[in-house]
Motif scaffolding. Structure first.
Motif, PDB file in Angstrom:
ATOM      1  N   ASP A 377      40.802  26.935  61.032  1.00 18.35           N
ATOM      2  CA  ASP A 377      41.472  26.999  59.726  1.00 18.35           C
ATOM      3  C   ASP A 377      41.400  28.387  59.125  1.00 18.35           C
ATOM      4  N   GLY A 380      44.248  30.251  60.767  1.00 16.30           N
ATOM      5  CA  GLY A 380      45.553  29.639  60.570  1.00 16.30           C
ATOM      6  C   GLY A 380      46.241  29.173  61.841  1.00 16.30           C
ATOM      7  N   ILE A 382      46.427  25.902  64.817  1.00 21.90           N
ATOM      8  CA  ILE A 382      46.067  24.540  65.213  1.00 21.90           C
ATOM      9  C   ILE A 382      46.016  24.511  66.740  1.00 21.90           C
TER      10      ILE A 382
END
Length: 417
Positions: A377, A380, A382
Motif C-alpha cells: 500500500d 501503490g 496490488i
C-alpha cells in the motif's frame, strides 16, 4: 519563429509553386491560372484587401495570427532537488516514452533480472536512466527501452570508486540492485552485498543524491543459516550507516520470463524436491516489484524498510504440480535427495567452470519465506498471484501437440497460514 512568420512563409512557398506552374501553361490557361494565384494570395493585392477587408482567406488567417500562443510550461513543471548544488529540472513533452520527466536515475544491477524491467518502467515515463555495465553485450537490450538519449550506458566496475561516482554524480535517484546468487573467485557474498553496497551508498551520500533505494531480500536476517541471507542483512546495515535516509526494499522470490524459479523448476525439478518439496515461499511477479521501485522515485524519500512478498504462500510441491499441469508434461519421478547428499554433491560440483547448485542454495531450499506483512500500500501496487501469469512463462515447455491446449490448474491449492 512566430506563428505569423510560419504562415507568411507558407504563402510565399505556395505562390512560387503556383507561379512556376502557370509559366508552363500556354495562352488563356496562363491568364486564368495567374488570376487564380493572385486571388488566393492577397499579399500581392492592393493594401485595402491585404488588411483583411473583402477577402475571407486573409481575414481568417489574420484572426488566427492575432491569437496569443499558449504557454507550454508552468511553475508546476519545475522539479526541485534536495541537493543545493543541482539546478532545478524542467519536465516537458507529452506523457509517455518521448517525454522528459526532468529526473535522472542510475540503476546499478540494471543488466540483471529485475533491472531490465525497472529500466523499462523508468524510461517509459521519460526518466533519463544511467545504466552501468560490465559486459558490452549485456546492456544492448536496454538501449531501445527509452527514447533517443534517454538510456546512457557507462562502463562500471564495483571496485572502482571513480567509475561509481561518474555513474551517479548527475542523478536524483540511485537504485542498487546488485546481487550474487552464488559466489565466484572474484566476488563473494560479502564483497557484493556488503562492501559494494556500502561503497555505492557512501558515494551517493557524498554526491548529494536525493534518494537511494537498496534492494535486499525478504529473508534477510543476521541469524539465518544461509550466508546469502546473512550478507543481505549485513548489507542493509552498511547501507543505512552510509546513507541514513536510504529506502530498503525486500522482495520475495520473483517469477518472470528470465527467472530462476519457474524456469528452473521446469528444467530441474529434482533440485526443488529437497525438504520433500515442503518449503514455503511467497512468489511475487517481477513486474509488480519493478512498478513499486518506479513509484518510489515519484514519492518523497522514505527512510524505512519495505517488505514486498507475494500475495500467497505456496510450497515447492504445489509449484511443481502447477508446472506439470500447465506444461501438460508427466510429473517427475525423481526422488527427494537427502540434505547431506545434496550438500556433498553441490560442493563437488564447484570445481567445474559453469554455475551449478551451490551449497548455500541447498541450504536455502530448507528455509521458509518470512511471514511478514507486505507494504504494497505504501508503493501503490496490488501484487498478483502466480497462476494468471504462469502460462505466459511456461508455454515454451509444452510439446507441439499440446502447445495450444487450454490451461488447467491443479485440482486443489493447499491453504497455508
Amino acid at each position: 519563429m512566430t506563428r505569423f512568420s510560419r504562415v507568411e512563409d507558407l504563402r510565399v512557398s505556395i505562390f512560387i509553386a503556383s507561379f512556376l506552374y502557370n509559366v508552363s501553361l500556354r495562352g488563356s490557361d496562363f491568364i486564368w491560372g495567374f488570376a487564380f494565384t493572385l486571388a488566393v494570395h492577397p499579399m500581392f493585392l492592393p493594401d485595402f484587401l491585404s488588411k483583411g477587408r473583402g477577402h475571407p482567406l486573409r481575414l481568417a488567417s489574420h484572426t488566427l495570427e492575432s491569437e496569443p500562443i499558449p504557454s507550454q510550461r508552468g511553475y508546476h513543471d519545475i522539479l526541485t532537488s534536495k541537493n543545493p548544488n543541482k539546478q532545478p529540472a524542467i519536465q516537458y513533452g507529452p506523457p509517455g516514452r518521448s517525454a522528459i520527466s526532468g529526473q535522472i536515475a542510475t540503476v546499478f544491477g540494471c543488466t540483471g533480472f529485475l533491472g531490465r524491467y525497472l529500466v523499462a518502467k523508468l524510461a517509459k515515463v521519460g526518466t533519463q536512466v544511467i545504466v552501468p555495465f560490465r559486459d558490452e553485450d549485456e546492456k544492448r537490450h536496454l538501449k531501445v527501452m527509452g527514447d533517443l538519449g534517454q538510456i546512457v550506458p557507462l562502463e562500471w566496475d564495483m571496485r572502482n570508486e571513480e567509475q561509481t561516482a561518474e555513474c551517479l554524480r548527475h542523478s536524483d535517484v540511485v537504485y542498487n540492485l546488485v546481487g550474487r546468487n552464488y559466489e565466484t573467485k572474484n566476488f563473494n557474498f560479502n564483497s557484493v552485498h556488503v562492501t559494494g553496497a556500502k561503497s555505492i551508498a557512501r558515494i551517493a551520500q557524498e554526491s548529494g543524491v536525493s534518494k537511494f533505494i537498496h534492494v535486499s531480500h525478504l529473508n534477510a536476517s543476521l541469524d539465518s543459516t544461509s550466508e546469502f541471507y546473512r550478507s543481505k542483512a549485513e548489507g542493509e546495515i552498511a547501507v543505512k550507516e552510509a546513507f541514513p535516509d536510504a529506502t530498503i526494499v525486500r522482495p520475495g522470490a520473483m517469477f518472470g520470463y528470465e527467472d530462476r524459479l519457474l524456469n528452473n523448476m521446469a528444467v530441474w525439478p529434482i533440485l526443488w524436491k529437497l525438504n520433500d518439496a515442503q518449503t514455503k515461499i511467497r512468489p511475487v511477479h517481477v513486474m509488480d516489484v519493478a512498478q513499486a521501485l518506479n513509484n518510489l522515485a515519484q514519492l518523497p524519500a522514505l527512510a524505512q524498510t519495505l517488505n514486498l512478498p507475494g500475495p500467497s504462500t505456496v510450497t515447492h510441491e504445489y509449484l511443481l504440480d502447477l508446472i506439470t499441469s500447465i506444461t501438460c508434461n508427466p510429473p517427475t519421478r525423481a526422488p527427494a535427495i537427502p540434505k547431506a547428499v545434496a550438500l556433498a554433491l553441490s560442493k563437488a560440483s564447484q570445481s567445474i567452470w559453469w554455475p551449478t547448485l551451490s551449497p548455500d542454495e541447498v541450504e536455502r531450499r530448507y528455509i521458509d519465506d518470512s511471514q511478514v506483512q507486505g507494504d504494497w500500500d505504501v508503493v501503490g501496487v496490488i501484487p498478483e498471484d502466480v497462476e494468471p501469469h504462469a502460462i505466459t512463462y511456461l508455454r515454451r515447455y509444452r510439446s507441439a501437440e499440446n502447445f495450444t491446449r487450454p490451461v488447467v490448474f491443479p485440482e486443489s491449492r493447499p491453504v497455508i497460514n
